[in-house]
Enzyme design. Sequence first.
Site, PDB file in Angstrom:
ATOM      1  N   CYS A  11      27.668   0.889 -25.780  1.00  0.00           N
ATOM      2  CA  CYS A  11      27.578   0.632 -27.191  1.00  0.00           C
ATOM      3  C   CYS A  11      27.028  -0.707 -27.297  1.00  0.00           C
ATOM      4  CB  CYS A  11      28.910   0.851 -28.144  1.00  0.00           C
ATOM      5  SG  CYS A  11      30.077  -0.520 -27.761  1.00  0.00           S
ATOM      6  N   ASN A  14      30.155  -3.730 -26.692  1.00  0.00           N
ATOM      7  CA  ASN A  14      31.044  -3.496 -25.502  1.00  0.00           C
ATOM      8  C   ASN A  14      32.494  -4.071 -25.970  1.00  0.00           C
ATOM      9  OD1 ASN A  14      31.577  -3.763 -22.149  1.00  0.00           O
ATOM     10  ND2 ASN A  14      31.867  -1.834 -23.250  1.00  0.00           N
ATOM     11  N   CYS A  16      34.079  -2.160 -28.962  1.00  0.00           N
ATOM     12  CA  CYS A  16      34.725  -1.124 -29.859  1.00  0.00           C
ATOM     13  C   CYS A  16      34.743   0.224 -29.272  1.00  0.00           C
ATOM     14  CB  CYS A  16      34.246  -1.009 -31.262  1.00  0.00           C
ATOM     15  SG  CYS A  16      34.607  -2.831 -32.232  1.00  0.00           S
ATOM     16  N   ARG A  17      33.416   0.906 -29.455  1.00  0.00           N
ATOM     17  CA  ARG A  17      33.087   2.112 -29.037  1.00  0.00           C
ATOM     18  C   ARG A  17      33.295   2.604 -27.587  1.00  0.00           C
ATOM     19  NH1 ARG A  17      28.068   2.866 -32.397  1.00  0.00           N
ATOM     20  NH2 ARG A  17      27.791   0.741 -31.536  1.00  0.00           N
ATOM     21  N   SER A  18      32.389   1.551 -26.662  1.00  0.00           N
ATOM     22  CA  SER A  18      32.412   1.779 -25.392  1.00  0.00           C
ATOM     23  C   SER A  18      33.668   1.666 -24.519  1.00  0.00           C
ATOM     24  CB  SER A  18      31.052   1.190 -24.726  1.00  0.00           C
ATOM     25  OG  SER A  18      31.166   0.022 -24.761  1.00  0.00           O
ATOM     26  N   ASP A 128      29.914   2.888 -35.711  1.00  0.00           N
ATOM     27  CA  ASP A 128      30.301   1.539 -35.413  1.00  0.00           C
ATOM     28  C   ASP A 128      31.605   0.964 -36.447  1.00  0.00           C
ATOM     29  OD1 ASP A 128      30.960  -1.037 -34.561  1.00  0.00           O
ATOM     30  OD2 ASP A 128      28.806  -1.737 -34.435  1.00  0.00           O
TER      31      ASP A 128
END
Length: 162
Positions: A11, A14, A16-18, A128
């Site tokens: 993301c 690095n 939140c999402r990934s 996001d």
Amino acid sequence: MQSRYSVLFVCLGNICRSPTAHGVFQHLVSQQGLSGIVEVDSAGTAAFHVGAKPDHRSIKVASERGYDLKRLRARKVQSEDFHRYDYILAMDNENLRNLQEIMPDNPKARLQLFLEHSEQQRFSEVPDPYYGGARGFDLVLDLIEDASGGLLREIHQRLQQD
């Protein structure tokens, strides 16, 4: 004949999402007894948070569903990653474009959007959640759990064919 697979989730920062995808997929890999066969990592296309833990909201929401993200630390994706990983999975189209810009010639990695492995049809990108409320983090986790199941099924199929 390939008996090991490696996955890199990407993301922007690095945090939140990934890392959420990293934690969820690592958990599933462990549950399936594939820890020695499937390597999991995460990175960001930007270096905003290198060395930082995941966002406290990501840690909290993941923990509520049994995933531990506390040990993860942010890093920036490197050109070598394209030769190291089998899958590099972007959370959204902007990150996919950023990855395409830095991708070296003849990469080993299959570069694609993570939600291409999802069964749901409403979202093509993992949104996001950074500037939104708690609901955004729950949605991210829902999408990641769904796509992680699809990715794991694909890797299982590939392992059976090897």
